[in-house]
Design a protein around this motif. Structure first.
Motif, PDB file in Angstrom:
ATOM      1  N   ASP A  97     108.841   8.918  69.593  1.00 48.68           N
ATOM      2  CA  ASP A  97     109.057   8.566  68.192  1.00 48.68           C
ATOM      3  C   ASP A  97     107.736   8.348  67.447  1.00 48.68           C
ATOM      4  O   ASP A  97     107.631   8.639  66.251  1.00 48.68           O
ATOM      5  CB  ASP A  97     109.930   7.315  68.085  1.00 48.68           C
ATOM      6  N   ARG A  98     106.729   7.826  68.113  1.00 48.41           N
ATOM      7  CA  ARG A  98     105.426   7.585  67.487  1.00 48.41           C
ATOM      8  C   ARG A  98     104.503   8.795  67.630  1.00 48.41           C
ATOM      9  O   ARG A  98     103.713   9.101  66.735  1.00 48.41           O
ATOM     10  CB  ARG A  98     104.767   6.353  68.092  1.00 48.41           C
ATOM     11  N   ARG A 100     114.256   9.077  66.840  1.00 44.85           N
ATOM     12  CA  ARG A 100     114.509   8.340  65.604  1.00 44.85           C
ATOM     13  C   ARG A 100     114.054   6.883  65.696  1.00 44.85           C
ATOM     14  O   ARG A 100     114.230   6.122  64.758  1.00 44.85           O
ATOM     15  CB  ARG A 100     116.003   8.394  65.252  1.00 44.85           C
ATOM     16  N   GLY A 101     113.487   6.500  66.820  1.00 46.41           N
ATOM     17  CA  GLY A 101     112.983   5.151  66.967  1.00 46.41           C
ATOM     18  C   GLY A 101     114.016   4.141  67.417  1.00 46.41           C
ATOM     19  O   GLY A 101     113.743   2.937  67.424  1.00 46.41           O
ATOM     20  N   ARG A 102     115.199   4.597  67.838  1.00 45.03           N
ATOM     21  CA  ARG A 102     116.237   3.681  68.307  1.00 45.03           C
ATOM     22  C   ARG A 102     116.063   3.420  69.801  1.00 45.03           C
ATOM     23  O   ARG A 102     115.788   4.349  70.573  1.00 45.03           O
ATOM     24  CB  ARG A 102     117.620   4.272  68.046  1.00 45.03           C
ATOM     25  N   GLU A 127     119.808  10.236  60.134  1.00 48.62           N
ATOM     26  CA  GLU A 127     118.992   9.086  59.739  1.00 48.62           C
ATOM     27  C   GLU A 127     119.003   8.909  58.234  1.00 48.62           C
ATOM     28  O   GLU A 127     119.116   7.785  57.724  1.00 48.62           O
ATOM     29  CB  GLU A 127     117.561   9.248  60.255  1.00 48.62           C
ATOM     30  N   THR A 131     105.331   5.938  55.343  1.00 48.10           N
ATOM     31  CA  THR A 131     104.256   6.312  56.269  1.00 48.10           C
ATOM     32  C   THR A 131     102.994   6.805  55.570  1.00 48.10           C
ATOM     33  O   THR A 131     101.960   6.976  56.217  1.00 48.10           O
ATOM     34  CB  THR A 131     104.745   7.430  57.227  1.00 48.10           C
ATOM     35  N   GLN A 164     116.883  -5.736  73.082  1.00 50.44           N
ATOM     36  CA  GLN A 164     115.462  -5.704  72.742  1.00 50.44           C
ATOM     37  C   GLN A 164     115.041  -7.005  72.061  1.00 50.44           C
ATOM     38  O   GLN A 164     113.984  -7.565  72.380  1.00 50.44           O
ATOM     39  CB  GLN A 164     115.175  -4.495  71.835  1.00 50.44           C
ATOM     40  N   ARG A 177     108.093  13.957  60.549  1.00 51.98           N
ATOM     41  CA  ARG A 177     108.564  13.077  61.604  1.00 51.98           C
ATOM     42  C   ARG A 177     108.849  13.816  62.905  1.00 51.98           C
ATOM     43  O   ARG A 177     108.931  13.212  63.973  1.00 51.98           O
ATOM     44  CB  ARG A 177     109.843  12.366  61.151  1.00 51.98           C
ATOM     45  N   ASN A 212     107.536   7.265  74.089  1.00 49.77           N
ATOM     46  CA  ASN A 212     106.707   7.225  72.883  1.00 49.77           C
ATOM     47  C   ASN A 212     106.870   8.446  71.996  1.00 49.77           C
ATOM     48  O   ASN A 212     106.055   8.704  71.110  1.00 49.77           O
ATOM     49  CB  ASN A 212     105.223   7.037  73.231  1.00 49.77           C
ATOM     50  N   ARG A 269     112.463   4.555  73.358  1.00 47.76           N
ATOM     51  CA  ARG A 269     113.116   4.925  72.101  1.00 47.76           C
ATOM     52  C   ARG A 269     113.331   6.427  72.006  1.00 47.76           C
ATOM     53  O   ARG A 269     112.590   7.214  72.607  1.00 47.76           O
ATOM     54  CB  ARG A 269     112.275   4.445  70.915  1.00 47.76           C
ATOM     55  N   ASP A 270     114.347   6.814  71.225  1.00 48.59           N
ATOM     56  CA  ASP A 270     114.559   8.233  70.955  1.00 48.59           C
ATOM     57  C   ASP A 270     113.678   8.661  69.794  1.00 48.59           C
ATOM     58  O   ASP A 270     112.886   7.868  69.257  1.00 48.59           O
ATOM     59  CB  ASP A 270     116.039   8.537  70.703  1.00 48.59           C
TER      60      ASP A 270
END
Length: 636
Positions: free
Chosen positions: A253-254, A216-218, A86, A24, A120, A76, A251, A213-214
């Motif tokens: 996760d972002r 963690r981006g899942r 993770e 990142t 997805q 994060r 959103n 997503r959670d």
């Protein structure tokens, strides 16, 4: 589960910190270390270093320091266990399970995550295929770029009952039903009540799909928007072992890492609002999922920033949603943590505003956000007419109900005090405000100044404002009696000094010894948030102040806090506030009455006469309340 220090050390050793951070942040080699511009504060020259051998990063600019786990939690925004899981997955390590049941749940969740990831991929493929033409046209019409489409994972669910079911058949129908991807029409009745089992079918059909997503981006759920006519317009996954809509923010996760850079989180009403903001450069936006903002979501927001910005539409529905969120937050408020409210122009959502006026217009809306107390106050004074004494009294009750809903005693006391000042200023303020009368007009104790430190670091009371000719308190027997009762209550409950400090500091006390005692108590409250009675007496020493304080603590001394009241901190705080206000208002009302009489004598007009009589009524009410407080414990 038990995470031993040895296991955590192994996890850190298996993690390449420069690679992790490099996902990142742009890093570059610098000798045996790596360097980068710090992601925790704005800088142009790199002062952020990464040492893979020692397994830590450090910023020489802002002092940020930590290891791989700290990076995941601080940058994060992941909870500790989520960060560990993770990192462990990337390092090929198994996280210890507490018991076999936990292991089975973890394995089940893994299977559900795999099914959601496969779904997805299926939806994304369909959006790019022949069936997705109408959905692609809709995205183009909304001005959503290809980069935004890919970043948010837009997809399309074909309009058929079994397309997804067939594509994901290897997972088995039970798992797909549990993941919320299929609907089992029999539900709790396996045979449908008539001995014949009906087939399951796709939940989402003919919809533009968005993955939820959670942190963690899942992918844990989906939201689908109908293409063309149909109801419901938006359809979300049901609650599943992976997805709880009351605990999830779209959103997250972002937005969580983005909030570290901007220092804010923007809460909007829906998916498309979030996406429009992200495309305009506001990456820190989130949205609830078809429900009003919940307590769990508010707590999640507070893990990101202290004061999230709630940005709702300016229409009636949007403002009702804002007030529901404000009311739900009240019991959760604590020092430093609150909400702020930004209102969009009527008839516009974020996408409309940005399209019409650009990013600066949206920034202006966010910059104009109101504090929580301001939004609550405006809502209450505008929710009903205030043209009769009864309706004004009803407003006072509503404001009291708001402050009473706050669990934290200090925050509750400040809200009650602020509402009282605003209420008095709204209904009891004079039409004119000469300098000598400003405190009486609802400005409160704050006009008397602030406590400041002297050269030795000791706290000193504020200097009264110039031109104020208000007599000192304590000239009459009733005032003297009530003042002693207030000081005795503060001696018995020193934790009440700080919440009432500003009002207390504005009191002008005629008795020098009483004034010194109050000054000493207030000064101590600045040095130490909480102090016990005995410690307070020790600090007062063995002189006159100590003897006076000991006398006030005798069992037979008049007090605001009989045993039955001392057990109720809320009532104690309210009654102390009222008593202090009554003490302060006496001299102020007398001065105001003298000034009103002088103006009437100089200009015999109906307006000046009415003002003089109004203050006389207030003075009579004050004198009656002073007598009640000073003569009877039961009335307090």
């Amino acid at each position: 589960m038990t995470l031993t220090p040895q296991w955590l050390d192994e996890l850190r050793a298996r993690t390449s910190l420069s690679t992790l951070i490099g996902k990142t942040v742009k890093v570059q080699k610098a000798g045996r270390e790596y360097k980068a511009c710090c992601p925790f504060h704005n800088e142009k020259t790199p002062s952020f270093t990464i040492n893979d051998e020692k397994g830590f990063y450090h910023c020489f600019g802002c002092g940020a320091h930590g290891d791989a786990i700290r990076w995941m939690t601080d940058q994060r925004g992941l909870p500790f266990m989520e960060a560990v899981k993770e990192l462990a997955a990337s390092a090929g390590m198994d996280v210890p399970a507490a018991d076999p049941r936990a292991a089975r749940r973890a394995e089940q969740a893994k299977g559900l995550h795999d099914a959601m990831a496969a779904a997805q991929s299926f939806f994304e493929d369909q959006l790019g295929g022949i069936d997705g033409g109408e959905a692609r046209a809709y995205l183009q019409k909304r001005g959503i770029s290809d980069a935004t489409r890919r970043a948010f994972g837009f997809g399309y669910s074909p309009d058929g009952r079994g397309r997804l079911k067939t594509a994901l058949k290897d997972f088995g129908e039970p798992m797909l039903v549990e993941a919320g991807l299929l609907i089992d029409p029999d539900g709790a009745e396996p045979n449908g009540g008539n001995g014949k089992k009906r087939d399951s079918y796709d939940r989402f059909r003919g919809r533009l799909m968005l993955p939820i997503r959670d942190i963690r981006g899942r992918v844990i759920a989906f939201g689908g928007r109908i293409i063309g006519a149909g109801e419901p317009k938006y359809l979300n996954s049901p609650d599943t072992p992976l997805f709880d809509k009351g605990r999830t923010l779209y959103n997250i996760d972002r937005a969580s890492p983005a909030s570290r850079g901007t220092g804010r989180v923007i809460v909007v009403e829906g998916y498309m609002d979030v996406i429009a903001l992200a495309q305009a450069g506001f990456a820190e936006a989130v949205a609830p999922l078809g429900t009003a903002l919940t307590e769990h979501q508010i707590e999640r927001l507070w893990k990101m920033v202290d004061v999230p910005l709630l940005c709702f539409d300016g229409d009636s529905a949007g403002q009702k949603a804002a007030i529901r969120a404000a009311t739900r937050a009240l019991p959760l408020l604590r020092p430093g943590h609150s909400l702020a409210f930004a209102t969009l122009p009527a008839g516009q959502d974020p996408d409309d505003l940005i399209r019409a006026s650009g990013r600066p217009a949206m920034e202006a809306v966010l910059d104009g956000a109101e504090p929580l107390i301001e939004r609550l106050w405006k809502h209450e004074i505008s929710s009903a007419p205030l043209d009769t004494p009864e309706k004004k009294a009803a407003l006072k009750q509503r404001l009291r109900a708001i402050s009473d809903a706050i669990a934290h005693p200090d925050v509750r006391a400040h809200y009650a005090h602020e509402f009282r000042e605003r209420y008095d200023a709204l209904f009891f303020a004079r039409r004119e405000s000469p300098p000598a009368q400003q405190r009486f007009q609802g400005g409160g104790a704050s006009n008397a100044g602030r406590w400041q430190r002297d050269r030795r670091g000791n706290w000193k009371p504020p200097i009264p404002p110039a031109g104020t000719e208000v007599r000192a308190i304590g000239a009459s027997g009733l005032e003297q009696r009530l003042l002693r009762a207030i000081l005795a209550a503060l001696l018995r409950h020193p934790e009440q000094i700080a919440p009432h400090r500003e009002m207390l500091s504005a009191l002008q006390i005629g008795d020098p010894l009483l004034a010194r005692l109050l000054d000493a108590m207030i000064s101590l409250s600045f040095r130490k948030e909480t102090v016990e009675t005995q410690a307070l007496l020790t600090i007062l020493g063995q002189g006159e102040l100590y003897n006076m304080a000991k006398g006030m603590l005798r069992a037979d001394a008049f007090t605001l806090t009989p045993d039955r009241m001392a057990a109720d901190p809320d009532r104690l705080a309210r009654d102390l506030e009222e008593a202090v206000r009554v003490m302060a208002q006496g001299p102020e009302l007398e001065t105001a009455l003298v000034e009103a009489t002088r103006r009437f004598e100089n200009d015999v007009s109906d307006e000046n006469f009415a003002e003089q009589q109004r203050i006389r009524v207030l003075k009579a009410d004050h004198d009656r309340r002073l007598a009640e407080l000073a003569q009877s414990e039961d009335s307090i």
